[in-house]
Write an enzyme that holds these catalytic residues in place. Structure first.
Site, mmCIF file in Angstrom:
data_model
loop_
_atom_site.group_PDB
_atom_site.id
_atom_site.type_symbol
_atom_site.label_atom_id
_atom_site.label_comp_id
_atom_site.label_asym_id
_atom_site.label_seq_id
_atom_site.Cartn_x
_atom_site.Cartn_y
_atom_site.Cartn_z
ATOM 1 N N ASP A 1 1.043 -1.219 0.007
ATOM 2 C CA ASP A 1 -0.076 -0.111 0.138
ATOM 3 C C ASP A 1 0.770 1.090 -0.018
ATOM 4 O OD1 ASP A 1 -2.043 1.793 0.192
ATOM 5 O OD2 ASP A 1 -2.668 1.428 2.194
ATOM 6 N N ASP B 1 -1.816 5.520 -6.278
ATOM 7 C CA ASP B 1 -2.088 4.688 -5.056
ATOM 8 C C ASP B 1 -2.282 3.218 -5.389
ATOM 9 O OD1 ASP B 1 -2.940 3.831 -2.485
ATOM 10 O OD2 ASP B 1 -5.137 4.350 -2.999
#
Length: 415
Positions: free
Chosen positions: A110, A287
């Protein structure tokens, strides 16, 4: 539990490169790779039972990210106000060993968060390398939350990437991470602010690898190939620099934007053009934790009008007929003066997963969705996994983001 076959399929396979150490802007102007690069395979996990909520998940995640850096914090059993929880649909996972003797955890990769934590499914066991910190930790995500305690422990990412006394969270309660073990957060360190009691911030794994001299630069580069099969080893992380063989053409490097709140993440400034019209010029983020490509609601509405797509009630995604899709032009992103074109196939939801999202095989669905808020917020787009499966990406903790085309940029894989 994860099968032995899966363990062997995604266990780290590492290769060390040699050349001079360079900062990311210099790397972009050099044909040499950075020294001591370590590559680790990444696998994509698709939870088909959750795909119907993919748009809801991504919007929820975006709201949670903004709320977190705007003052929202996790305390006790409360969650960020106004942020609903949506189960994870697609994730990228990597194998990480913790402790001695080690336990292997399969963690979500992440860039939109920076805490590393374990114990969501595979239990954490204290070993001789564990040092309890007597501090509580909690982080809320759009996909769920965890709360637990913080420890120092040996974290091994494979090969020479052994971090002694890495600060990690151990989940005591969690929601939204069933079947996964936690997260390895490789975002900016500032995202850890306020997550651990008594600590201003928590050094990330990238920070500690760099400060210990294990990698020459605080850089993680990411390569994903498009895949529609769960547990496919379809990508790699490179710690400490870039693998020049993973992309084609030039690497475009831009500084992280100064516009808040995108500036708190790996945020960049871009211009989005479609059919010769600029539909957005603003700041947003790159992201790995978001599945779709999200645009501010006004830019999304302009895109929808130009495509002629309708909003499909069953899937939550835009829908085209096959005839409409046949004439769909590229969606262009101008970043640092370079145009990155997302082809028609790159804008398409994988055809073989149409029924998994509640759709029909007779239509084409698009991966461009609404952020749920108008432009002007300083967080007006999210370039998620479908974008990153078409472009090589580099995340430099000193404040830069790099992007480059790959052999998959114009590939047809979603039909």
């Amino acid at each position: 539990m994860v099968s032995t076959a899966l363990l062997s399929a995604i266990v780290f396979a590492l290769q060390v490169f040699s050349a001079s150490a360079l900062r990311l802007p210099d790397i972009a102007r050099s044909t040499a790779a950075a020294s001591n690069l370590v590559r680790a395979p990444v696998s994509k996990k698709i939870k088909q039972e959750n795909l119907k909520g993919v748009a809801t998940h991504d919007q929820s995640r975006a709201r949670a990210l903004v709320q977190r850096v705007s003052g929202g914090k996790f305390k006790g059993d409360s969650q960020v106000v106004g942020v609903e929880i949506a189960n994870l649909a697609t994730t990228y996972i990597a194998a990480v060993d913790v402790g001695s003797p080690p336990t292997t955890f399969f963690l979500i990769v992440d860039t939109g968060s920076s805490n590393t934590w374990v114990g969501a499914t595979e239990p954490f066991t204290e070993t001789e390398t564990t040092v309890p910190l007597n501090a509580s930790v909690g982080v809320t995500y759009g996909s769920g939350f965890f709360e637990g305690h913080q420890v120092l422990d040996l974290v091994a990412l494979g090969g020479p990437l052994n971090i002694e006394n890495q600060s990690i969270g151990v989940a005591e309660i969690q929601q939204g991470f069933d079947g996964l073990d936690g997260i390895i957060g490789i975002g900016p360190v500032g995202l850890t602010a306020g997550t651990v009691d008594g600590q201003d911030t928590v050094p990330t794994v990238t920070d500690n690898l760099f400060s210990a001299g294990i990698i020459p630069d605080p850089v993680v580069s990411v390569f994903f190939a498009p895949t529609n099969s769960t547990f496919d080893v379809n990508g790699e992380l490179v710690f400490g620099g870039i693998d020049t063989g993973a992309f084609t053409g030039d690497l475009t490097v831009v500084p992280v934007t100064n516009t808040f709140p995108a500036s708190e993440f790996f945020g960049i400034d871009i211009s989005v053009n479609f059919k010769g019209t600029t539909i957005l010029t603003s700041s947003g983020i790159v992201d790995t934790g978001t599945t779709l490509l999200l645009l501010a609601s006004d830019a999304f509405a302009a895109y929808q009008r130009a495509t002629g797509a309708v909003q499909d009630r069953n899937t939550g995604l835009l829908r085209l007929t096959r005839q409409q899709f046949a004439s769909l032009p590229p969606l262009n992103f101008v970043i640092g003066g370079t145009t990155f074109s997302l082809s028609a196939d790159g804008q398409r939801w994988p055809q073989q997963l149409n029924t998994a999202i509640g759709g029909s095989t007779n239509f084409v669905y698009l991966i461009v969705s609404s952020l749920g808020s108008p432009s002007g917020s300083g967080f007006d787009f999210v370039l998620g996994q479908f974008f990153l499966e078409r472009f090589f990406s580099v995340f430099d903790s000193s404040g830069f983001v790099g992007l480059a085309p790959t052999v998959f940029t114009n590939a047809t894989v979603n039909n």
